[in-house]
Design a protein around this motif. Structure first.
Motif, PDB file in Angstrom:
ATOM      1  N   SER A 159      25.856   7.543 -19.892  1.00  0.00           N
ATOM      2  CA  SER A 159      25.780   8.734 -20.749  1.00  0.00           C
ATOM      3  C   SER A 159      26.688   8.649 -21.977  1.00  0.00           C
ATOM      4  O   SER A 159      26.953   9.660 -22.621  1.00  0.00           O
ATOM      5  CB  SER A 159      26.103  10.012 -19.958  1.00  0.00           C
ATOM      6  OG  SER A 159      25.180  10.186 -18.921  1.00  0.00           O
ATOM      7  N   TRP A 160      27.168   7.467 -22.296  1.00  0.00           N
ATOM      8  CA  TRP A 160      28.032   7.314 -23.466  1.00  0.00           C
ATOM      9  C   TRP A 160      27.188   7.381 -24.723  1.00  0.00           C
ATOM     10  O   TRP A 160      26.141   6.735 -24.822  1.00  0.00           O
ATOM     11  CB  TRP A 160      28.791   5.987 -23.395  1.00  0.00           C
ATOM     12  CG  TRP A 160      29.767   5.796 -24.509  1.00  0.00           C
ATOM     13  CD1 TRP A 160      30.820   6.607 -24.824  1.00  0.00           C
ATOM     14  CD2 TRP A 160      29.777   4.729 -25.464  1.00  0.00           C
ATOM     15  NE1 TRP A 160      31.503   6.105 -25.910  1.00  0.00           N
ATOM     16  CE2 TRP A 160      30.876   4.952 -26.335  1.00  0.00           C
ATOM     17  CE3 TRP A 160      28.983   3.620 -25.675  1.00  0.00           C
ATOM     18  CZ2 TRP A 160      31.189   4.099 -27.383  1.00  0.00           C
ATOM     19  CZ3 TRP A 160      29.297   2.768 -26.722  1.00  0.00           C
ATOM     20  CH2 TRP A 160      30.399   3.006 -27.560  1.00  0.00           C
ATOM     21  N   GLN A 161      27.639   8.123 -25.693  1.00  0.00           N
ATOM     22  CA  GLN A 161      26.937   8.271 -26.959  1.00  0.00           C
ATOM     23  C   GLN A 161      27.627   7.411 -28.018  1.00  0.00           C
ATOM     24  O   GLN A 161      28.826   7.555 -28.234  1.00  0.00           O
ATOM     25  CB  GLN A 161      26.938   9.735 -27.398  1.00  0.00           C
ATOM     26  CG  GLN A 161      26.237  10.664 -26.420  1.00  0.00           C
ATOM     27  CD  GLN A 161      24.762  10.347 -26.277  1.00  0.00           C
ATOM     28  OE1 GLN A 161      24.042  10.239 -27.272  1.00  0.00           O
ATOM     29  NE2 GLN A 161      24.297  10.188 -25.046  1.00  0.00           N
ATOM     30  N   PHE A 162      26.880   6.538 -28.653  1.00  0.00           N
ATOM     31  CA  PHE A 162      27.420   5.696 -29.708  1.00  0.00           C
ATOM     32  C   PHE A 162      26.553   5.856 -30.945  1.00  0.00           C
ATOM     33  O   PHE A 162      25.403   6.290 -30.862  1.00  0.00           O
ATOM     34  CB  PHE A 162      27.515   4.230 -29.268  1.00  0.00           C
ATOM     35  CG  PHE A 162      26.220   3.657 -28.767  1.00  0.00           C
ATOM     36  CD1 PHE A 162      25.371   2.978 -29.619  1.00  0.00           C
ATOM     37  CD2 PHE A 162      25.844   3.797 -27.428  1.00  0.00           C
ATOM     38  CE1 PHE A 162      24.166   2.445 -29.162  1.00  0.00           C
ATOM     39  CE2 PHE A 162      24.657   3.271 -26.960  1.00  0.00           C
ATOM     40  CZ  PHE A 162      23.812   2.593 -27.831  1.00  0.00           C
ATOM     41  N   ASN A 163      27.116   5.523 -32.120  1.00  0.00           N
ATOM     42  CA  ASN A 163      26.361   5.692 -33.361  1.00  0.00           C
ATOM     43  C   ASN A 163      26.272   4.408 -34.180  1.00  0.00           C
ATOM     44  O   ASN A 163      25.900   4.443 -35.341  1.00  0.00           O
ATOM     45  CB  ASN A 163      26.938   6.837 -34.200  1.00  0.00           C
ATOM     46  CG  ASN A 163      28.400   6.643 -34.527  1.00  0.00           C
ATOM     47  OD1 ASN A 163      28.974   5.579 -34.302  1.00  0.00           O
ATOM     48  ND2 ASN A 163      29.022   7.683 -35.048  1.00  0.00           N
ATOM     49  N   GLN A 164      26.627   3.295 -33.563  1.00  0.00           N
ATOM     50  CA  GLN A 164      26.547   2.003 -34.249  1.00  0.00           C
ATOM     51  C   GLN A 164      26.512   0.889 -33.220  1.00  0.00           C
ATOM     52  O   GLN A 164      27.236   0.942 -32.227  1.00  0.00           O
ATOM     53  CB  GLN A 164      27.774   1.799 -35.142  1.00  0.00           C
ATOM     54  CG  GLN A 164      27.802   0.489 -35.899  1.00  0.00           C
ATOM     55  CD  GLN A 164      26.966   0.529 -37.157  1.00  0.00           C
ATOM     56  OE1 GLN A 164      27.190   1.370 -38.014  1.00  0.00           O
ATOM     57  NE2 GLN A 164      26.016  -0.370 -37.273  1.00  0.00           N
ATOM     58  N   ILE A 165      25.669  -0.092 -33.456  1.00  0.00           N
ATOM     59  CA  ILE A 165      25.685  -1.312 -32.655  1.00  0.00           C
ATOM     60  C   ILE A 165      26.142  -2.435 -33.579  1.00  0.00           C
ATOM     61  O   ILE A 165      25.632  -2.577 -34.691  1.00  0.00           O
ATOM     62  CB  ILE A 165      24.300  -1.640 -32.063  1.00  0.00           C
ATOM     63  CG1 ILE A 165      23.866  -0.548 -31.082  1.00  0.00           C
ATOM     64  CG2 ILE A 165      24.311  -3.012 -31.387  1.00  0.00           C
ATOM     65  CD1 ILE A 165      22.451  -0.698 -30.566  1.00  0.00           C
ATOM     66  N   VAL A 166      27.113  -3.202 -33.131  1.00  0.00           N
ATOM     67  CA  VAL A 166      27.534  -4.398 -33.843  1.00  0.00           C
ATOM     68  C   VAL A 166      27.259  -5.571 -32.917  1.00  0.00           C
ATOM     69  O   VAL A 166      27.750  -5.598 -31.783  1.00  0.00           O
ATOM     70  CB  VAL A 166      29.033  -4.361 -34.216  1.00  0.00           C
ATOM     71  CG1 VAL A 166      29.459  -5.690 -34.838  1.00  0.00           C
ATOM     72  CG2 VAL A 166      29.332  -3.203 -35.151  1.00  0.00           C
ATOM     73  N   ILE A 195      31.341   2.562 -31.528  1.00  0.00           N
ATOM     74  CA  ILE A 195      30.653   1.279 -31.675  1.00  0.00           C
ATOM     75  C   ILE A 195      30.372   0.615 -30.327  1.00  0.00           C
ATOM     76  O   ILE A 195      31.261   0.509 -29.484  1.00  0.00           O
ATOM     77  CB  ILE A 195      31.502   0.327 -32.543  1.00  0.00           C
ATOM     78  CG1 ILE A 195      31.673   0.903 -33.950  1.00  0.00           C
ATOM     79  CG2 ILE A 195      30.880  -1.071 -32.599  1.00  0.00           C
ATOM     80  CD1 ILE A 195      32.672   0.149 -34.799  1.00  0.00           C
ATOM     81  N   LEU A 196      29.140   0.157 -30.189  1.00  0.00           N
ATOM     82  CA  LEU A 196      28.773  -0.702 -29.067  1.00  0.00           C
ATOM     83  C   LEU A 196      28.794  -2.127 -29.603  1.00  0.00           C
ATOM     84  O   LEU A 196      27.962  -2.493 -30.441  1.00  0.00           O
ATOM     85  CB  LEU A 196      27.384  -0.338 -28.535  1.00  0.00           C
ATOM     86  CG  LEU A 196      26.896  -1.157 -27.346  1.00  0.00           C
ATOM     87  CD1 LEU A 196      27.786  -0.912 -26.121  1.00  0.00           C
ATOM     88  CD2 LEU A 196      25.446  -0.825 -27.026  1.00  0.00           C
ATOM     89  N   LEU A 197      29.763  -2.914 -29.170  1.00  0.00           N
ATOM     90  CA  LEU A 197      29.927  -4.306 -29.592  1.00  0.00           C
ATOM     91  C   LEU A 197      29.196  -5.198 -28.601  1.00  0.00           C
ATOM     92  O   LEU A 197      29.528  -5.206 -27.412  1.00  0.00           O
ATOM     93  CB  LEU A 197      31.412  -4.666 -29.662  1.00  0.00           C
ATOM     94  CG  LEU A 197      31.781  -6.092 -30.053  1.00  0.00           C
ATOM     95  CD1 LEU A 197      31.222  -6.453 -31.423  1.00  0.00           C
ATOM     96  CD2 LEU A 197      33.290  -6.271 -30.008  1.00  0.00           C
ATOM     97  N   VAL A 198      28.196  -5.940 -29.083  1.00  0.00           N
ATOM     98  CA  VAL A 198      27.256  -6.642 -28.218  1.00  0.00           C
ATOM     99  C   VAL A 198      27.305  -8.155 -28.435  1.00  0.00           C
ATOM    100  O   VAL A 198      27.331  -8.636 -29.567  1.00  0.00           O
ATOM    101  CB  VAL A 198      25.823  -6.138 -28.501  1.00  0.00           C
ATOM    102  CG1 VAL A 198      24.802  -6.906 -27.693  1.00  0.00           C
ATOM    103  CG2 VAL A 198      25.710  -4.661 -28.225  1.00  0.00           C
ATOM    104  N   ASP A 199      27.271  -8.895 -27.328  1.00  0.00           N
ATOM    105  CA  ASP A 199      27.097 -10.348 -27.363  1.00  0.00           C
ATOM    106  C   ASP A 199      26.227 -10.723 -26.172  1.00  0.00           C
ATOM    107  O   ASP A 199      25.968  -9.890 -25.299  1.00  0.00           O
ATOM    108  CB  ASP A 199      28.452 -11.053 -27.304  1.00  0.00           C
ATOM    109  CG  ASP A 199      28.429 -12.441 -27.946  1.00  0.00           C
ATOM    110  OD1 ASP A 199      27.331 -12.949 -28.244  1.00  0.00           O
ATOM    111  OD2 ASP A 199      29.507 -13.019 -28.122  1.00  0.00           O
TER     112      ASP A 199
END
Length: 173
Positions: free
Chosen positions: A26-33, A90-94
């Motif tokens: 249920s975390w709300q984020f407004n950017q994916i990097v 920010i959701l930081l994705v790899d």
């Protein structure tokens, strides 16, 4: 420690599993990097599923034959994005966290890069290896044996345009 071989189907299924884990929090984020290159596909798909803007930060730490030799981390001096400013959550994705150095060093990089305060950065990967110095916030598989992961797109690292042209010509004739 045996190698792990991933098909395209498995790869996409893992990204969907990651999307569900994030959703269930249920975390709300407004950017994916996403961290390129490995995180490009993961970030692209998550950006489409969540309808959130995608920013790309190019990083590199592997070289040598088969890109299996870990070297020093290289981080691009710029972030590529279509929004005027970086989001505050920010959701930081790899694709994976191996040593963990890349995630560990890009979090403060993002905080320094942003012209506005970042409220929170959470990390998301498909594979989390035991040898990592950082634990990702979201992950699909924990790998205690630290296997080398053979992803489906790696075949292109050993393919030349000439080979593709020859293959296409054989298929047409």
């Amino acid at each position: 420690m045996s190698d792990l071989y991933i098909s395209w189907s498995d790869y996409h299924h893992k990204i969907e599993q990651l999307a569900v884990k994030i959703y269930q929090s249920s975390w709300q984020f407004n950017q994916i990097v996403c961290l390129a290159r490995g995180g490009l596909r993961v970030g692209d798909i998550l950006s489409r599923i969540y309808n959130q803007p995608l920013a790309i930060l190019a990083t590199s730490s592997y070289s040598g034959a088969g890109k299996q030799e870990r070297g020093g981390l290289i981080v691009s001096p710029h972030l590529t994005m279509t929004t005027d400013t970086l989001g505050s959550r920010i959701l930081l994705v790899d694709d994976l966290v191996d040593s963990g150095i890349t995630l560990q060093q890009t979090i403060p990089w993002l905080q320094q890069y942003s012209q506005y305060p970042i409220a929170e950065i959470r990390t998301a990967v498909i594979w989390y290896k035991a040898c990592s110095v950082i634990t990702p916030y979201y992950y699909v598989d924990y790998l205690p044996d630290n296997p080398w992961i053979h992803q489906p797109f790696e075949m292109y690292e050993h393919t030349t345009p000439k080979e593709l042209a020859e293959k296409q010509n054989l298929a047409v004739t």
